[in-house]
Design an enzyme around this catalytic site. Structure first.
Site, PDB file in Angstrom:
ATOM      1  N   ASP A 169      -6.288  -3.367   5.844  1.00 37.69           N
ATOM      2  CA  ASP A 169      -5.816  -4.711   5.480  1.00 37.69           C
ATOM      3  C   ASP A 169      -7.099  -5.548   5.414  1.00 37.69           C
ATOM      4  O   ASP A 169      -8.186  -4.972   5.217  1.00 37.69           O
ATOM      5  CB  ASP A 169      -4.814  -5.234   6.533  1.00 37.69           C
ATOM      6  N   LYS A 221       2.097  -3.084  12.400  1.00 29.71           N
ATOM      7  CA  LYS A 221       0.847  -3.739  11.972  1.00 29.71           C
ATOM      8  C   LYS A 221      -0.078  -3.808  13.171  1.00 29.71           C
ATOM      9  O   LYS A 221       0.389  -3.779  14.315  1.00 29.71           O
ATOM     10  CB  LYS A 221       1.146  -5.158  11.483  1.00 29.71           C
TER      11      LYS A 221
END
Ligand code: NDP
Ligand code: 2IT
Length: 459
Positions: A180, A140
């Site tokens: 995201d 991430k």
């Protein structure tokens, strides 16, 4: 017999003590990272019966290894705003686990981004990606950059600066970022353009790309649709359905909009959605086209919905959305948006099912409240895995240099979500927690990664 049981319970207690010790070490090594601690605690609590049954996970120090990212990259992102001021943000990429494939996971641009948030997201991504059944590891990244109120030129310059550094660490076979919060197709386009200029045209280096240069049909819809497909399976198993249900969906971004769309297609009435300022409630059901226009085209606040829809009500305070009575609640905005109080309100207002489209939207206490009250609960790492699943399908199309139709991708997504539901359900049953999909998803996701780690040796 009694001695065997006693020995068994003493052994379970020693495993619990071991897990608590590892968790204490995680807290000491990563002080002040509450979101990260929360994500680790939830997984660790689920794994105790797995460790009791599989002592090799303890002797091989799988927990100690899996909580430590393979690599954490933090970097300076300088850029120039429209007034000529030099601005500096902090960028991150956490390459958490490559046990089952290249690091894979989104980039978040939001002022709240810090090491704790990126580590919680990266840690959960390991198990989510394992659940998809596809060969992708966990990662991430992101930055504490706020895209709100920035011009396209500012966003482009920021993305270019971000990619100048990030490009050193990513590649189609090593680490493949995607979107995201705050990173949609526009940002992915700017990031891709900069990567291409520096390293050549490698379509597989990012997913969520535009359809004209390697993106996949149905990626935009995938997370929202996937969440609804997962919840549909869970409802079906309990003789319930979206048809005729009243649904509340928080957020009004990428995940929310396509969760609303699919829930409506399945016959639900979606009465409320939100942004970080407040929520709208329309008792007759939201006008999705208006929500899309406001959020996707005009990029305005959700409050403007009531201008053209006087029957709808706008209220400040986004978490007030959980006061709206509903059968099914789909939190699709951000972490910890449902606390214990909101969970209790939902329960007392008769909610039957929760489907987490966002990552970790319920606090540990809220999850406990839902489970204690026998509310059907679809945890995020299982329910929202549709986005990354279609990202992996985008990688497959890029490698094969072809495009699948919307229907092909959507039907693969549907099959993946059904199988994640079945595997999570089965793991929960196998480990004496029938119906508990939190435990089931954590266990099913973990075992595959742990076994791969053991097979690959101590690395
Ligand atoms: P978007 O940026 O498209 O939308 C985010 C939405 O959530 C906006 O409505 C935003 O409101 C709201 N929101 C963001 N932060 C907060 C906050 N602190 N408090 C209240 N509301 C907030 O993001 P996505 O839809 O892509 O992501 C939503 C969630 O889904 C996140 O948890 C993300 O990690 C998760 N997710 C996303 C996937 C994807 O493919 N995109 C895949 C799997 C999970 P505002 O506009 O006011 O900021
Ligand atoms: O949280 C997530 O799964 C995502 N933001 C999507 C990740 C991806 O690589 O598509």
């Amino acid at each position: 017999m009694i001695t065997v049981e006693k020995n068994q319970s003493m052994y379970t207690e020693s495993v619990q003590n071991y897990v608590s010790q590892v968790f204490e070490t995680v807290k000491n090594r990563n002080p002040n990272e509450s979101e990260f601690h929360q994500a680790v605690k939830e997984v660790f609590d689920s794994l105790i019966p797995v460790l009791v049954k599989n002592p090799q996970y303890i002797s091989q120090a799988i927990l100690e290894r899996i909580v430590e990212p393979e690599r954490v990259i933090s970097f300076r992102v300088p850029w120039v705003d429209n007034q000529g001021n030099v601005r500096v943000n902090r960028g991150f990429r956490v390459q958490y686990s490559s046990a089952i494939g290249p690091y894979k996971g989104g980039l978040r641009f939001h002022p709240s981004v810090n090491a704790s948030i990126i580590k919680f997201l990266g840690f959960e991504q390991i198990f989510k990606n394992s659940l998809t059944g596809q060969p992708i590891g966990g990662g991430k990244g992101g930055a504490d950059f706020d895209p709100k109120g920035k011009s396209d030129g500012e966003i482009m310059r920021f993305c270019q600066s971000f990619m100048i550094e990030l490009s050193k660490y990513i590649g189609p076979d090593t680490d493949v970022p995607a979107g995201d919060i705050g990173v949609g197709s526009k940002e992915i386009g700017f990031l891709f353009g900069q990567y291409k200029k520096m390293r050549g045209s490698l379509a597989g280096v990012l997913t969520g790309k535009g359809l004209g240069y390697g993106g996949s049909l149905a990626r935009k819809e995938a997370t929202g649709y996937g969440t609804v497909y997962f919840v549909e399976e869970m409802l079906k198993d309990n003789n319930l359905s979206f048809e005729g249900s009243t649904v509340v969906v928080s957020g009004s971004g990428n995940v929310s909009i396509y969760a609303i769309e699919k829930a409506m297609k399945l016959g639900a009435k979606v009465v409320a959605c939100s942004d970080s300022n407040g929520y709208i409630y329309d008792k007759n059901g939201l006008n999705l086209e208006a929500v899309k226009r406001i959020k996707e085209v005009e990029k305005k606040r959700i409050s403007t919905y009531v201008t053209d829809h006087p029957e709808a009500i706008y209220s400040e305070n986004c978490n007030g959305i959980w006061t709206v009575p509903c059968d099914i609640a789909l939190p699709c905005a951000t972490q910890n948006e449902i606390d214990q109080k909101s969970a209790e309100l939902l329960v007392s207002n008769g909610v039957k099912a929760i489907g987490e489209g966002a990552n970790m939207p319920s606090t540990l206490e809220a999850v406990e409240t839902f489970l204690e009250n026998n509310i059907l609960f679809a945890p995020s790492k299982a329910a929202n895995a549709g986005g990354v699943s279609v990202s992996a399908l985008e990688m497959a199309q890029n490698s094969a240099r072809l495009y699948w139709t919307f229907e092909e991708v959507d039907s693969k997504l549907h099959a993946i979500m059904k199988s994640i539901y079945q595997n999570s359900k089965k793991a929960a049953q196998e480990y004496n927690a029938p119906g508990n999909l939190v435990v089931g998803a954590n266990i099913a996701g973990f075992i595959k990664v742990a076994d791969a780690m053991i097979e690959q040796g101590v690395i």
